[in-house]
Scaffold this active site. Sequence first.
Site, PDB file in Angstrom:
ATOM      1  N   HIS A  15      44.592  41.245  45.111  1.00 54.65           N
ATOM      2  CA  HIS A  15      44.129  40.885  43.760  1.00 54.65           C
ATOM      3  C   HIS A  15      45.100  39.866  43.177  1.00 54.65           C
ATOM      4  O   HIS A  15      46.261  40.183  42.936  1.00 54.65           O
ATOM      5  CB  HIS A  15      44.054  42.128  42.870  1.00 54.65           C
ATOM      6  N   LYS A  95      32.164  41.236  48.381  1.00 50.53           N
ATOM      7  CA  LYS A  95      32.787  42.533  48.098  1.00 50.53           C
ATOM      8  C   LYS A  95      31.876  43.384  47.232  1.00 50.53           C
ATOM      9  O   LYS A  95      31.535  43.003  46.112  1.00 50.53           O
ATOM     10  CB  LYS A  95      34.122  42.293  47.373  1.00 50.53           C
ATOM     11  N   HIS A 166      40.535  49.420  52.154  1.00 53.34           N
ATOM     12  CA  HIS A 166      41.601  50.376  51.810  1.00 53.34           C
ATOM     13  C   HIS A 166      41.242  51.826  52.103  1.00 53.34           C
ATOM     14  O   HIS A 166      41.151  52.657  51.208  1.00 53.34           O
ATOM     15  CB  HIS A 166      42.058  50.203  50.352  1.00 53.34           C
ATOM     16  N   ASP A 238      45.853  45.561  49.091  1.00 56.04           N
ATOM     17  CA  ASP A 238      45.295  45.965  47.794  1.00 56.04           C
ATOM     18  C   ASP A 238      46.354  45.848  46.705  1.00 56.04           C
ATOM     19  O   ASP A 238      46.360  46.633  45.749  1.00 56.04           O
ATOM     20  CB  ASP A 238      44.711  47.379  47.843  1.00 56.04           C
TER      21      ASP A 238
HETATM   22  C1  NCD Z   1      42.243  47.424  41.940  1.00 58.36           C
HETATM   23  C2  NCD Z   1      42.454  46.488  40.750  1.00 58.36           C
HETATM   24  O1  NCD Z   1      43.308  46.793  39.905  1.00 58.36           O
HETATM   25  O2  NCD Z   1      41.771  45.453  40.681  1.00 58.36           O
HETATM   26  N1  NCD Z   1      42.809  48.697  41.624  1.00 58.36           N
HETATM   27  C3  NCD Z   1      43.209  49.634  42.515  1.00 58.36           C
HETATM   28  O3  NCD Z   1      43.611  50.712  42.085  1.00 58.36           O
HETATM   29  N2  NCD Z   1      43.216  49.413  43.798  1.00 58.36           N
HETATM   30  C4  NCD Z   1      40.793  47.489  42.270  1.00 58.36           C
HETATM   31  C5  NCD Z   1      40.488  48.126  43.599  1.00 58.36           C
HETATM   32  O4  NCD Z   1      40.692  47.532  44.656  1.00 58.36           O
HETATM   33  O5  NCD Z   1      40.044  49.277  43.608  1.00 58.36           O
HETATM   34 ZN    ZN Z   2      41.414  46.189  45.699  1.00 61.39          ZN
END
Ligand code: NCD
Ligand code: ZN
Length: 333
Positions: A15, A95, A166, A238
Amino acid sequence: MTEITLHSPLDMHIHFRQDDMLKVVAPLSANHFAGGVIMPNLLPPVDNLDRLLWYTEEVRQACQPHAFDPYMTLFFRNYTFAELEAAKPHIIGIKLYPAGATTNSDGGVQEIMAMSAVFEAMQELDIPLLVHGETHGFVMDREAEFCEVYRALATKFPRLRITMEHITTEKAVGLLDEFENLRATVTPHHLILTLDDVAGGLLQPHLFCKPIAKRPEDREALLQAALRAHPKLMMGSDSAPHPRDKKECPGCAAGIFTAPILLPMLAELFERHGALANLQTFVSDTAQRLYRVTPPAKSVTLAKTTMTIPAQYGGVVPMWAGRELAWSVTSVQ
Ligand code: NCD
Ligand code: ZN
Protein backbone atom coordinates in the site's frame (compact mmCIF):
# COMPACT_ATOMS: atom_id res chain seq x y z
CA MET A 1 26.64 -17.08 6.41
CA THR A 2 27.08 -13.46 7.43
CA GLU A 3 26.18 -11.82 4.16
CA ILE A 4 23.62 -12.40 1.43
CA THR A 5 22.93 -10.64 -1.87
CA LEU A 6 19.38 -10.70 -3.15
CA HIS A 7 18.72 -10.10 -6.83
CA SER A 8 15.77 -7.88 -7.76
CA PRO A 9 13.63 -8.50 -4.68
CA LEU A 10 9.90 -8.00 -5.27
CA ASP A 11 7.14 -7.07 -2.87
CA MET A 12 3.95 -8.50 -4.35
CA HIS A 13 1.47 -6.60 -2.12
CA ILE A 14 2.10 -3.00 -0.98
CA HIS A 15 0.00 0.00 0.00
CA PHE A 16 1.63 3.20 -1.24
CA ARG A 17 -1.34 5.55 -0.54
CA GLN A 18 -1.23 9.02 -2.11
CA ASP A 19 -0.12 12.63 -1.54
CA ASP A 20 2.26 13.18 1.41
CA MET A 21 2.06 9.59 2.61
CA LEU A 22 3.03 8.32 -0.85
CA LYS A 23 6.08 10.55 -0.80
CA VAL A 24 7.15 9.18 2.59
CA VAL A 25 6.62 5.47 1.99
CA ALA A 26 7.24 4.82 -1.73
CA PRO A 27 11.01 5.56 -1.63
CA LEU A 28 11.43 3.14 1.29
CA SER A 29 10.14 0.26 -0.87
CA ALA A 30 11.69 1.52 -4.10
CA ASN A 31 15.12 1.60 -2.47
CA HIS A 32 15.20 -2.05 -1.35
CA PHE A 33 12.97 -3.61 -4.00
CA ALA A 34 13.07 -3.82 -7.79
CA GLY A 35 9.30 -3.87 -8.13
CA GLY A 36 6.05 -4.39 -6.35
CA VAL A 37 2.30 -4.81 -6.68
CA ILE A 38 0.61 -1.54 -5.76
CA MET A 39 -2.80 -1.85 -4.13
CA PRO A 40 -5.71 0.28 -5.42
CA ASN A 41 -7.65 0.97 -2.19
CA LEU A 42 -7.36 4.75 -2.30
CA LEU A 43 -10.28 7.05 -1.55
CA PRO A 44 -11.92 6.96 -4.06
CA PRO A 45 -10.55 3.62 -5.30
CA VAL A 46 -8.50 3.22 -8.46
CA ASP A 47 -11.31 1.78 -10.55
CA ASN A 48 -11.12 3.37 -13.97
CA LEU A 49 -8.45 3.87 -16.60
CA ASP A 50 -8.03 7.62 -16.09
CA ARG A 51 -7.47 7.24 -12.39
CA LEU A 52 -5.14 4.29 -12.97
CA LEU A 53 -2.95 6.25 -15.37
CA TRP A 54 -2.91 9.23 -13.00
CA TYR A 55 -1.97 7.00 -10.03
CA THR A 56 0.72 5.17 -12.01
CA GLU A 57 2.37 8.50 -12.77
CA GLU A 58 2.15 9.62 -9.12
CA VAL A 59 3.75 6.36 -8.02
CA ARG A 60 6.50 6.56 -10.63
CA GLN A 61 7.38 10.09 -9.57
CA ALA A 62 7.43 9.16 -5.89
CA CYS A 63 9.81 6.25 -6.60
CA GLN A 64 12.39 8.43 -8.36
CA PRO A 65 15.34 7.98 -8.71
CA HIS A 66 15.22 4.31 -7.76
CA ALA A 67 14.93 1.54 -10.34
CA PHE A 68 11.52 0.16 -9.35
CA ASP A 69 8.72 -1.26 -11.49
CA PRO A 70 5.31 -0.52 -10.01
CA TYR A 71 2.93 -3.32 -10.95
CA MET A 72 -0.40 -1.55 -10.84
CA THR A 73 -3.80 -2.99 -9.96
CA LEU A 74 -7.40 -1.92 -10.46
CA PHE A 75 -10.02 -2.12 -7.72
CA PHE A 76 -12.49 -4.86 -8.71
CA ARG A 77 -15.97 -3.82 -9.82
CA ASN A 78 -18.42 -4.84 -12.53
CA TYR A 79 -16.10 -3.97 -15.45
CA THR A 80 -17.12 -4.47 -19.07
CA PHE A 81 -14.99 -6.57 -21.42
CA ALA A 82 -13.96 -3.41 -23.26
CA GLU A 83 -12.83 -1.72 -20.03
CA LEU A 84 -10.76 -4.76 -19.10
CA GLU A 85 -9.22 -4.95 -22.54
CA ALA A 86 -8.22 -1.29 -22.37
CA ALA A 87 -6.76 -1.64 -18.87
CA LYS A 88 -4.84 -4.85 -19.47
CA PRO A 89 -1.55 -3.33 -20.74
CA HIS A 90 -1.37 -1.10 -17.66
CA ILE A 91 -2.04 -3.60 -14.86
CA ILE A 92 -0.73 -6.80 -13.34
CA GLY A 93 -4.13 -7.80 -12.00
CA ILE A 94 -7.40 -6.73 -10.42
CA LYS A 95 -7.83 -6.67 -6.66
CA LEU A 96 -11.12 -7.87 -5.24
CA TYR A 97 -12.19 -6.73 -1.80
CA PRO A 98 -15.36 -8.07 -0.19
CA ALA A 99 -17.35 -4.92 0.71
CA GLY A 100 -16.20 -3.53 4.05
CA ALA A 101 -13.59 -6.25 4.72
CA THR A 102 -10.71 -3.86 5.43
CA THR A 103 -9.37 -0.29 5.09
CA ASN A 104 -11.07 1.70 2.26
CA SER A 105 -13.05 -1.25 0.92
CA ASP A 106 -16.61 0.01 1.32
CA GLY A 107 -16.96 0.00 -2.48
CA GLY A 108 -15.99 -3.67 -2.65
CA VAL A 109 -18.06 -6.60 -3.86
CA GLN A 110 -21.29 -7.61 -2.06
CA GLU A 111 -21.90 -10.97 -3.78
CA ILE A 112 -18.75 -12.46 -5.27
CA MET A 113 -20.24 -15.33 -7.24
CA ALA A 114 -22.64 -12.89 -8.93
CA MET A 115 -19.63 -11.41 -10.75
CA SER A 116 -19.14 -14.39 -13.11
CA ALA A 117 -19.18 -12.26 -16.25
CA VAL A 118 -16.19 -10.26 -15.02
CA PHE A 119 -14.28 -13.39 -14.00
CA GLU A 120 -15.04 -14.94 -17.42
CA ALA A 121 -13.70 -11.85 -19.15
CA MET A 122 -10.59 -11.76 -16.97
CA GLN A 123 -9.98 -15.43 -17.68
CA GLU A 124 -10.38 -14.79 -21.39
CA LEU A 125 -7.99 -11.83 -21.31
CA ASP A 126 -5.60 -13.64 -18.92
CA ILE A 127 -5.77 -10.90 -16.27
CA PRO A 128 -4.93 -12.25 -12.80
CA LEU A 129 -7.46 -11.90 -9.96
CA LEU A 130 -6.03 -10.83 -6.60
CA VAL A 131 -8.30 -11.49 -3.65
CA HIS A 132 -8.65 -10.24 -0.10
CA GLY A 133 -10.10 -13.51 1.16
CA GLU A 134 -12.22 -12.87 4.21
CA THR A 135 -15.94 -13.40 4.90
CA HIS A 136 -17.89 -11.27 7.33
CA GLY A 137 -17.90 -14.06 9.92
CA PHE A 138 -16.15 -14.29 13.29
CA VAL A 139 -12.81 -12.52 12.91
CA MET A 140 -10.61 -15.58 13.54
CA ASP A 141 -12.63 -17.70 11.08
CA ARG A 142 -13.01 -15.28 8.19
CA GLU A 143 -10.21 -16.64 6.01
CA ALA A 144 -11.02 -20.28 6.70
CA GLU A 145 -14.65 -19.62 5.74
CA PHE A 146 -13.52 -17.83 2.60
CA CYS A 147 -11.63 -20.94 1.45
CA GLU A 148 -14.99 -22.16 0.07
CA VAL A 149 -15.12 -19.10 -2.18
CA TYR A 150 -11.55 -19.79 -3.36
CA ARG A 151 -12.57 -23.36 -4.18
CA ALA A 152 -15.63 -22.19 -6.10
CA LEU A 153 -13.64 -19.60 -8.07
CA ALA A 154 -10.76 -21.94 -8.82
CA THR A 155 -13.13 -24.67 -10.01
CA LYS A 156 -15.49 -22.51 -12.04
CA PHE A 157 -12.70 -20.50 -13.72
CA PRO A 158 -9.87 -23.03 -14.12
CA ARG A 159 -7.78 -20.77 -16.37
CA LEU A 160 -8.14 -17.68 -14.20
CA ARG A 161 -4.91 -17.07 -12.27
CA ILE A 162 -6.01 -16.31 -8.70
CA THR A 163 -3.77 -14.95 -5.96
CA MET A 164 -4.94 -15.50 -2.40
CA GLU A 165 -3.52 -12.35 -0.84
CA HIS A 166 -1.82 -12.31 2.56
CA ILE A 167 -2.81 -15.80 3.64
CA THR A 168 -2.84 -16.43 7.39
CA THR A 169 -4.11 -19.96 7.88
CA GLU A 170 -2.97 -23.56 7.54
CA LYS A 171 -6.13 -24.18 5.53
CA ALA A 172 -5.19 -21.63 2.86
CA VAL A 173 -1.69 -23.13 2.58
CA GLY A 174 -3.39 -26.46 1.86
CA LEU A 175 -5.35 -24.97 -1.06
CA LEU A 176 -2.12 -24.17 -2.92
CA ASP A 177 -1.51 -27.86 -3.55
CA GLU A 178 -5.12 -28.59 -4.40
CA PHE A 179 -5.78 -26.13 -7.22
CA GLU A 180 -3.41 -25.49 -10.10
CA ASN A 181 -4.66 -21.92 -10.62
CA LEU A 182 -4.35 -20.77 -6.99
CA ARG A 183 -1.22 -19.05 -5.73
CA ALA A 184 -0.67 -16.85 -2.67
CA THR A 185 1.22 -14.06 -1.05
CA VAL A 186 2.22 -14.16 2.60
CA THR A 187 3.49 -11.30 4.75
CA PRO A 188 6.64 -11.51 6.85
CA HIS A 189 4.60 -10.41 9.87
CA HIS A 190 2.27 -13.39 9.53
CA LEU A 191 5.34 -15.66 9.53
CA ILE A 192 6.28 -14.21 12.92
CA LEU A 193 3.18 -13.12 14.84
CA THR A 194 0.18 -14.85 16.36
CA LEU A 195 -2.87 -13.25 17.94
CA ASP A 196 -0.99 -13.44 21.25
CA ASP A 197 1.51 -10.85 20.03
CA VAL A 198 -1.34 -8.51 19.06
CA ALA A 199 -3.71 -8.87 21.99
CA GLY A 200 -2.32 -11.46 24.42
CA GLY A 201 -0.74 -8.84 26.65
CA LEU A 202 -1.05 -5.08 26.40
CA LEU A 203 -2.82 -4.28 23.12
CA GLN A 204 -0.33 -3.59 20.29
CA PRO A 205 -1.94 -1.29 17.72
CA HIS A 206 1.11 -1.39 15.43
CA LEU A 207 0.67 -5.16 15.09
CA PHE A 208 -3.03 -4.92 14.25
CA CYS A 209 -3.93 -5.74 10.66
CA LYS A 210 -6.46 -7.51 8.48
CA PRO A 211 -6.45 -10.43 8.27
CA ILE A 212 -5.64 -10.60 11.99
CA ALA A 213 -2.69 -12.84 12.98
CA LYS A 214 -3.95 -16.32 13.84
CA ARG A 215 -2.95 -19.38 15.89
CA PRO A 216 0.53 -20.86 16.41
CA GLU A 217 -0.30 -23.82 14.14
CA ASP A 218 -1.31 -21.43 11.36
CA ARG A 219 1.88 -19.42 11.71
CA GLU A 220 3.87 -22.66 11.66
CA ALA A 221 2.25 -23.84 8.42
CA LEU A 222 2.91 -20.47 6.75
CA LEU A 223 6.48 -20.37 8.01
CA GLN A 224 7.31 -23.90 6.84
CA ALA A 225 5.90 -23.14 3.38
CA ALA A 226 7.92 -19.90 3.13
CA LEU A 227 11.17 -21.42 4.45
CA ARG A 228 11.08 -24.19 1.89
CA ALA A 229 10.19 -21.64 -0.83
CA HIS A 230 6.91 -23.29 -1.75
CA PRO A 231 6.66 -22.86 -5.56
CA LYS A 232 3.34 -21.00 -5.33
CA LEU A 233 4.03 -18.76 -2.37
CA MET A 234 5.36 -15.21 -2.86
CA MET A 235 6.45 -12.52 -0.44
CA GLY A 236 3.85 -9.74 -0.34
CA SER A 237 4.38 -7.51 2.65
CA ASP A 238 0.95 -5.86 2.85
CA SER A 239 2.92 -2.95 4.27
CA ALA A 240 0.00 -0.67 5.13
CA PRO A 241 1.00 2.69 6.60
CA HIS A 242 -1.38 4.81 8.63
CA PRO A 243 -0.58 8.10 10.38
CA ARG A 244 0.34 7.58 14.01
CA ASP A 245 -2.86 9.23 15.29
CA LYS A 246 -4.97 6.74 13.31
CA LYS A 247 -3.17 3.82 15.01
CA GLU A 248 -2.73 5.08 18.56
CA CYS A 249 -6.38 5.90 19.27
CA PRO A 250 -9.74 4.28 19.99
CA GLY A 251 -10.76 2.59 16.74
CA CYS A 252 -7.21 1.80 15.57
CA ALA A 253 -6.92 1.45 11.77
CA ALA A 254 -5.89 -1.98 10.43
CA GLY A 255 -2.46 -2.16 8.80
CA ILE A 256 1.16 -2.84 9.75
CA PHE A 257 3.92 -0.70 8.27
CA THR A 258 6.89 -2.91 7.42
CA ALA A 259 8.35 -1.57 4.15
CA PRO A 260 11.72 -0.33 5.50
CA ILE A 261 12.47 -3.43 7.60
CA LEU A 262 11.26 -6.25 5.37
CA LEU A 263 14.53 -7.59 4.02
CA PRO A 264 16.47 -7.43 7.33
CA MET A 265 13.53 -9.05 9.10
CA LEU A 266 13.39 -11.85 6.53
CA ALA A 267 17.15 -12.40 6.54
CA GLU A 268 17.06 -12.78 10.33
CA LEU A 269 14.10 -15.17 10.18
CA PHE A 270 15.43 -17.33 7.35
CA GLU A 271 18.90 -17.49 8.90
CA ARG A 272 17.50 -18.54 12.27
CA HIS A 273 15.81 -21.47 10.53
CA GLY A 274 18.80 -22.36 8.35
CA ALA A 275 16.94 -21.41 5.18
CA LEU A 276 18.80 -18.33 3.88
CA ALA A 277 19.48 -20.17 0.63
CA ASN A 278 15.72 -20.13 -0.12
CA LEU A 279 15.19 -16.42 0.48
CA GLN A 280 15.94 -15.41 -3.13
CA THR A 281 13.21 -17.71 -4.43
CA PHE A 282 10.70 -16.48 -1.86
CA VAL A 283 11.36 -12.75 -2.41
CA SER A 284 11.69 -12.72 -6.17
CA ASP A 285 12.02 -15.82 -8.34
CA THR A 286 8.61 -17.30 -7.63
CA ALA A 287 6.85 -13.99 -8.32
CA GLN A 288 8.80 -13.51 -11.57
CA ARG A 289 7.74 -16.95 -12.74
CA LEU A 290 4.09 -16.81 -11.67
CA TYR A 291 3.45 -13.26 -12.87
CA ARG A 292 5.81 -13.47 -15.88
CA VAL A 293 7.59 -10.24 -15.01
CA THR A 294 11.22 -9.24 -15.45
CA PRO A 295 12.08 -6.51 -12.96
CA PRO A 296 15.06 -4.18 -13.32
CA ALA A 297 18.37 -5.63 -12.17
CA LYS A 298 19.10 -4.64 -8.58
CA SER A 299 21.46 -6.31 -6.12
CA VAL A 300 20.66 -5.79 -2.46
CA THR A 301 23.29 -6.96 -0.01
CA LEU A 302 22.45 -7.63 3.62
CA ALA A 303 24.98 -8.31 6.33
CA LYS A 304 24.75 -9.61 9.86
CA THR A 305 25.14 -6.13 11.31
CA THR A 306 22.52 -4.90 13.76
CA MET A 307 20.12 -2.08 13.02
CA THR A 308 17.80 -0.29 15.39
CA ILE A 309 14.36 0.20 13.90
CA PRO A 310 13.55 3.93 13.85
CA ALA A 311 10.70 5.22 16.04
CA GLN A 312 8.92 6.61 12.98
CA TYR A 313 9.21 7.50 9.32
CA GLY A 314 7.49 10.81 8.59
CA GLY A 315 4.88 10.24 11.27
CA VAL A 316 4.33 6.55 10.50
CA VAL A 317 5.38 4.06 13.17
CA PRO A 318 6.93 0.87 11.75
CA MET A 319 6.47 -2.60 13.16
CA TRP A 320 8.83 -3.19 16.10
CA ALA A 321 9.85 0.48 16.37
CA GLY A 322 12.88 0.81 18.65
CA ARG A 323 13.83 -2.87 18.46
CA GLU A 324 17.06 -4.27 17.10
CA LEU A 325 17.32 -6.49 14.07
CA ALA A 326 20.37 -8.73 13.61
CA TRP A 327 20.65 -8.00 9.86
CA SER A 328 20.71 -4.80 7.85
CA VAL A 329 20.95 -3.70 4.22
CA THR A 330 24.55 -2.71 3.51
CA SER A 331 24.45 -1.93 -0.19
CA VAL A 332 22.05 -1.54 -3.10
CA GLN A 333 23.39 -1.68 -6.64
C1 NCD B 1 -4.73 -2.60 4.52
C2 NCD B 1 -4.77 -1.08 4.40
O1 NCD B 1 -4.57 -0.40 5.42
O2 NCD B 1 -4.98 -0.57 3.29
N1 NCD B 1 -4.88 -2.95 5.90
C3 NCD B 1 -4.49 -4.11 6.47
O3 NCD B 1 -4.75 -4.30 7.66
N2 NCD B 1 -3.82 -5.02 5.82
C4 NCD B 1 -5.78 -3.19 3.65
C5 NCD B 1 -5.66 -4.68 3.44
O4 NCD B 1 -4.79 -5.15 2.71
O5 NCD B 1 -6.43 -5.42 4.05
ZN1 ZN C 1 -3.24 -5.08 1.70
